[in-house]
Design a protein around this motif. Structure first.
Motif, PDB file in Angstrom:
ATOM      1  N   TYR A  48      -1.414   2.242   1.839  1.00 31.98           N
ATOM      2  CA  TYR A  48      -2.804   1.985   2.212  1.00 31.98           C
ATOM      3  C   TYR A  48      -3.779   2.169   1.061  1.00 31.98           C
ATOM      4  CZ  TYR A  48      -2.174   7.024   3.026  1.00 31.98           C
ATOM      5  OH  TYR A  48      -1.841   8.349   2.897  1.00 31.98           O
ATOM      6  N   VAL A  49      -3.280   2.441  -0.152  1.00 38.10           N
ATOM      7  CA  VAL A  49      -4.194   2.625  -1.273  1.00 38.10           C
ATOM      8  C   VAL A  49      -3.532   2.130  -2.559  1.00 38.10           C
ATOM      9  CG1 VAL A  49      -3.383   4.974  -1.727  1.00 38.10           C
ATOM     10  CG2 VAL A  49      -5.686   4.321  -2.439  1.00 38.10           C
ATOM     11  N   GLY A  50      -4.330   1.525  -3.441  1.00 35.19           N
ATOM     12  CA  GLY A  50      -3.818   1.051  -4.725  1.00 35.19           C
ATOM     13  C   GLY A  50      -3.647  -0.455  -4.766  1.00 35.19           C
ATOM     14  N   ALA A  51      -3.745  -1.018  -5.970  1.00 35.92           N
ATOM     15  CA  ALA A  51      -3.653  -2.467  -6.144  1.00 35.92           C
ATOM     16  C   ALA A  51      -2.317  -3.024  -5.671  1.00 35.92           C
ATOM     17  CB  ALA A  51      -3.887  -2.827  -7.613  1.00 35.92           C
ATOM     18  N   SER A  52      -1.220  -2.382  -6.040  1.00 33.76           N
ATOM     19  CA  SER A  52       0.100  -2.874  -5.646  1.00 33.76           C
ATOM     20  C   SER A  52       0.311  -2.792  -4.144  1.00 33.76           C
ATOM     21  CB  SER A  52       1.196  -2.095  -6.378  1.00 33.76           C
ATOM     22  OG  SER A  52       1.123  -2.324  -7.768  1.00 33.76           O
ATOM     23  N   SER A  53      -0.233  -1.755  -3.518  1.00 35.74           N
ATOM     24  CA  SER A  53      -0.140  -1.634  -2.063  1.00 35.74           C
ATOM     25  C   SER A  53      -0.845  -2.806  -1.389  1.00 35.74           C
ATOM     26  CB  SER A  53      -0.752  -0.312  -1.597  1.00 35.74           C
ATOM     27  OG  SER A  53       0.032   0.780  -2.006  1.00 35.74           O
ATOM     28  N   LYS A  54      -2.014  -3.152  -1.877  1.00 30.99           N
ATOM     29  CA  LYS A  54      -2.754  -4.282  -1.300  1.00 30.99           C
ATOM     30  C   LYS A  54      -1.944  -5.563  -1.398  1.00 30.99           C
ATOM     31  CE  LYS A  54      -7.083  -2.216  -2.876  1.00 30.99           C
ATOM     32  NZ  LYS A  54      -8.207  -2.355  -3.831  1.00 30.99           N
ATOM     33  N   VAL A  55      -1.295  -5.758  -2.529  1.00 32.73           N
ATOM     34  CA  VAL A  55      -0.484  -6.966  -2.715  1.00 32.73           C
ATOM     35  C   VAL A  55       0.714  -6.967  -1.780  1.00 32.73           C
ATOM     36  CG1 VAL A  55       1.098  -8.097  -4.339  1.00 32.73           C
ATOM     37  CG2 VAL A  55      -1.195  -7.443  -5.080  1.00 32.73           C
ATOM     38  N   LEU A  56       1.413  -5.850  -1.709  1.00 32.79           N
ATOM     39  CA  LEU A  56       2.616  -5.780  -0.876  1.00 32.79           C
ATOM     40  C   LEU A  56       2.302  -5.964   0.603  1.00 32.79           C
ATOM     41  CD1 LEU A  56       4.513  -2.828  -2.606  1.00 32.79           C
ATOM     42  CD2 LEU A  56       5.175  -5.246  -2.615  1.00 32.79           C
ATOM     43  N   VAL A  57       1.138  -5.497   1.030  1.00 33.03           N
ATOM     44  CA  VAL A  57       0.765  -5.652   2.439  1.00 33.03           C
ATOM     45  C   VAL A  57       0.161  -7.028   2.689  1.00 33.03           C
ATOM     46  CG1 VAL A  57      -0.622  -4.730   4.335  1.00 33.03           C
ATOM     47  CG2 VAL A  57       0.399  -3.167   2.675  1.00 33.03           C
ATOM     48  N   ALA A  58      -0.695  -7.489   1.782  1.00 33.34           N
ATOM     49  CA  ALA A  58      -1.371  -8.780   1.964  1.00 33.34           C
ATOM     50  C   ALA A  58      -0.390  -9.937   2.050  1.00 33.34           C
ATOM     51  CB  ALA A  58      -2.362  -9.021   0.823  1.00 33.34           C
ATOM     52  N   PHE A  59       0.687  -9.886   1.275  1.00 35.11           N
ATOM     53  CA  PHE A  59       1.639 -10.991   1.239  1.00 35.11           C
ATOM     54  C   PHE A  59       2.868 -10.742   2.119  1.00 35.11           C
ATOM     55  CE2 PHE A  59      -0.990 -11.737  -2.425  1.00 35.11           C
ATOM     56  CZ  PHE A  59      -1.053 -13.116  -2.519  1.00 35.11           C
ATOM     57  N   ALA A  60       2.810  -9.677   2.927  1.00 30.99           N
ATOM     58  CA  ALA A  60       3.908  -9.369   3.844  1.00 30.99           C
ATOM     59  C   ALA A  60       3.648 -10.016   5.200  1.00 30.99           C
ATOM     60  CB  ALA A  60       4.054  -7.857   3.999  1.00 30.99           C
TER      61      ALA A  60
ATOM     62  N   LEU B  92       5.866   2.779   2.675  1.00 31.09           N
ATOM     63  CA  LEU B  92       5.645   3.252   1.311  1.00 31.09           C
ATOM     64  C   LEU B  92       5.933   2.139   0.324  1.00 31.09           C
ATOM     65  CD1 LEU B  92       7.491   6.700   1.546  1.00 31.09           C
ATOM     66  CD2 LEU B  92       5.019   6.353   1.586  1.00 31.09           C
ATOM     67  N   ARG B  93       5.464   2.329  -0.905  1.00 34.00           N
ATOM     68  CA  ARG B  93       5.889   1.456  -1.998  1.00 34.00           C
ATOM     69  C   ARG B  93       6.655   2.317  -2.997  1.00 34.00           C
ATOM     70  NH1 ARG B  93       1.458   1.546  -6.393  1.00 34.00           N
ATOM     71  NH2 ARG B  93      -0.312   2.574  -5.413  1.00 34.00           N
ATOM     72  N   VAL B  94       7.647   1.713  -3.621  1.00 38.63           N
ATOM     73  CA  VAL B  94       8.506   2.431  -4.551  1.00 38.63           C
ATOM     74  C   VAL B  94       8.487   1.725  -5.893  1.00 38.63           C
ATOM     75  CG1 VAL B  94      10.814   3.326  -4.973  1.00 38.63           C
ATOM     76  CG2 VAL B  94       9.995   3.087  -2.622  1.00 38.63           C
ATOM     77  N   ARG B  95       8.282   2.489  -6.945  1.00 38.06           N
ATOM     78  CA  ARG B  95       8.322   1.905  -8.286  1.00 38.06           C
ATOM     79  C   ARG B  95       9.787   1.805  -8.715  1.00 38.06           C
ATOM     80  NH1 ARG B  95       5.406   5.436 -10.903  1.00 38.06           N
ATOM     81  NH2 ARG B  95       3.400   4.387 -10.743  1.00 38.06           N
ATOM     82  N   ILE B  96      10.285   0.569  -8.849  1.00 40.13           N
ATOM     83  CA  ILE B  96      11.698   0.374  -9.177  1.00 40.13           C
ATOM     84  C   ILE B  96      11.923   0.090 -10.657  1.00 40.13           C
ATOM     85  CG2 ILE B  96      12.249  -0.436  -6.851  1.00 40.13           C
ATOM     86  CD1 ILE B  96      12.344  -3.297  -8.041  1.00 40.13           C
ATOM     87  N   GLN B  97      10.860  -0.192 -11.380  1.00 38.91           N
ATOM     88  CA  GLN B  97      10.985  -0.417 -12.818  1.00 38.91           C
ATOM     89  C   GLN B  97       9.635  -0.187 -13.476  1.00 38.91           C
ATOM     90  OE1 GLN B  97      12.652  -0.117 -15.498  1.00 38.91           O
ATOM     91  NE2 GLN B  97      14.150  -1.756 -15.103  1.00 38.91           N
ATOM     92  N   ALA B  98       9.646   0.259 -14.719  1.00 39.81           N
ATOM     93  CA  ALA B  98       8.398   0.486 -15.449  1.00 39.81           C
ATOM     94  C   ALA B  98       8.643   0.349 -16.940  1.00 39.81           C
ATOM     95  CB  ALA B  98       7.828   1.863 -15.137  1.00 39.81           C
TER      96      ALA B  98
ATOM     97  N   ALA C 223       4.296   6.054 -15.869  1.00 43.80           N
ATOM     98  CA  ALA C 223       4.719   5.576 -14.558  1.00 43.80           C
ATOM     99  C   ALA C 223       6.201   5.883 -14.352  1.00 43.80           C
ATOM    100  CB  ALA C 223       4.468   4.071 -14.449  1.00 43.80           C
ATOM    101  N   PRO C 224       6.527   6.996 -13.691  1.00 43.39           N
ATOM    102  CA  PRO C 224       7.940   7.345 -13.469  1.00 43.39           C
ATOM    103  C   PRO C 224       8.611   6.428 -12.455  1.00 43.39           C
ATOM    104  CG  PRO C 224       6.517   8.899 -12.348  1.00 43.39           C
ATOM    105  CD  PRO C 224       5.621   8.023 -13.162  1.00 43.39           C
ATOM    106  N   VAL C 225       9.792   5.931 -12.792  1.00 45.00           N
ATOM    107  CA  VAL C 225      10.556   5.093 -11.874  1.00 45.00           C
ATOM    108  C   VAL C 225      11.032   5.956 -10.704  1.00 45.00           C
ATOM    109  CG1 VAL C 225      12.672   3.725 -11.617  1.00 45.00           C
ATOM    110  CG2 VAL C 225      11.268   3.506 -13.686  1.00 45.00           C
ATOM    111  N   GLY C 226      10.977   5.385  -9.518  1.00 39.33           N
ATOM    112  CA  GLY C 226      11.395   6.099  -8.318  1.00 39.33           C
ATOM    113  C   GLY C 226      10.247   6.724  -7.557  1.00 39.33           C
ATOM    114  N   ALA C 227       9.054   6.734  -8.138  1.00 40.06           N
ATOM    115  CA  ALA C 227       7.897   7.324  -7.453  1.00 40.06           C
ATOM    116  C   ALA C 227       7.582   6.540  -6.187  1.00 40.06           C
ATOM    117  CB  ALA C 227       6.687   7.331  -8.384  1.00 40.06           C
ATOM    118  N   ARG C 228       7.243   7.256  -5.123  1.00 42.50           N
ATOM    119  CA  ARG C 228       6.944   6.661  -3.825  1.00 42.50           C
ATOM    120  C   ARG C 228       5.494   6.966  -3.473  1.00 42.50           C
ATOM    121  NH1 ARG C 228      11.895   5.622  -1.328  1.00 42.50           N
ATOM    122  NH2 ARG C 228      11.032   5.713   0.780  1.00 42.50           N
ATOM    123  N   MET C 229       4.768   5.935  -3.065  1.00 39.87           N
ATOM    124  CA  MET C 229       3.344   6.069  -2.773  1.00 39.87           C
ATOM    125  C   MET C 229       2.996   5.356  -1.481  1.00 39.87           C
ATOM    126  SD  MET C 229       2.376   5.342  -6.699  1.00 39.87           S
ATOM    127  CE  MET C 229       4.068   4.846  -6.978  1.00 39.87           C
ATOM    128  N   PRO C 230       1.918   5.764  -0.809  1.00 44.08           N
ATOM    129  CA  PRO C 230       1.534   5.125   0.457  1.00 44.08           C
ATOM    130  C   PRO C 230       1.070   3.689   0.256  1.00 44.08           C
ATOM    131  CG  PRO C 230      -0.137   6.696  -0.247  1.00 44.08           C
ATOM    132  CD  PRO C 230       1.033   6.897  -1.159  1.00 44.08           C
TER     133      PRO C 230
END
Length: 247
Positions: free
Chosen positions: A138-150, A112-118, A129-136
């Protein structure tokens, strides 16, 4: 040993109840029981224990539960040293003032990805954008970044996950990761929620290690692909500055 297992299970269930409030301010007993998939009598006993310790409060007028003040006491003692959500907040505010849209910071947590600040946009029509929200992942711009650079191990684990959507093409996803790594940023338009768009860039520390994903999000009719392409260099530069601020 059996008593130990029961104790651990009770702790896990109590924590699951607490986590129900990541997406809601108030919940009824029935709503909580449904979310944690437990009988209402079990949830009621756990809530009574949490309420007794100050972690949960019950509004007698509405018979709804909310988080208690004891959590504020704990959060006051959180270490701020090295916390990117605290360190990078001024840069996020500056980027919000520059682009006029909502700015978020995400980190990876398992699959998952977690929004830690907004920092919310000041515009009348904006994406909240609520802080603490958790999202999968496999979808979304931030997810692509977190997976691509991991590390590649994350790619394999994500693709093998039982939660992977059956309608999402894995080869197309891998190609998006490759494009993201090459471009240095990712975009998404209505991938996770209708009417929303986002552009994201990686925040790398001085050693080149991925720390977080910096994202700009807003209404899709305002954040068009053309606009996001124009803003990408500014977002990548902001992410680069943020990386120099981290140890």
């Amino acid at each position: 040993m059996e008593d130990g297992k029961l104790t651990v299970r009770a702790v896990e269930r109590a924590l699951d109840i607490m986590l129900c409030f990541t997406g809601a301010t108030e919940l009824t007993l029935t709503e909580i029981a449904s979310r944690v998939d437990l009988h209402k009598s079990t949830v009621h006993r756990l809530l009574a224990s949490l309420e007794g310790k100050g972690f949960i409060m019950r509004d007698a007028a509405t018979d709804k539960y909310r988080l208690g003040y004891r959590l504020w006491e704990l959060s006051a003692n959180l270490s701020k040293e090295g916390d990117p959500g605290i360190i990078l907040l001024p840069e996020m505010e500056r980027l919000r003032d520059q682009l006029g849209e909502t700015i978020s910071l995400y980190v990876q947590d398992g699959l998952l990805r977690v929004r830690i600040q907004a920092v919310q946009s000041n515009q009348a029509i904006r994406r909240v954008a609520p802080v603490g929200a958790r999202m999968p992942l496999y979808v979304g711009a931030s997810s692509k970044v977190l997976v691509a650079f991991a590390e590649p191990a994350l790619h394999e684990k994500l693709l093998a996950s039982a939660d992977w959507p059956t309608g999402l093409d894995q080869q197309a996803f891998l190609q998006q990761l490759s494009d993201t790594k090459l471009a240095g940023f990712a975009t998404s338009v209505e991938e996770r929620e209708p009417g929303a768009a986002a552009v994201s860039a990686p925040v790398l520390d001085r050693g080149g290690r991925l720390v977080a994903a910096l994202a700009v999000s807003g209404p899709a009719n305002r954040l068009t692909l053309e606009v996001m392409q124009e803003q990408a260099p500014l977002i990548m530069e902001a992410a680069r500055r943020m990386g120099t601020m981290l140890r």
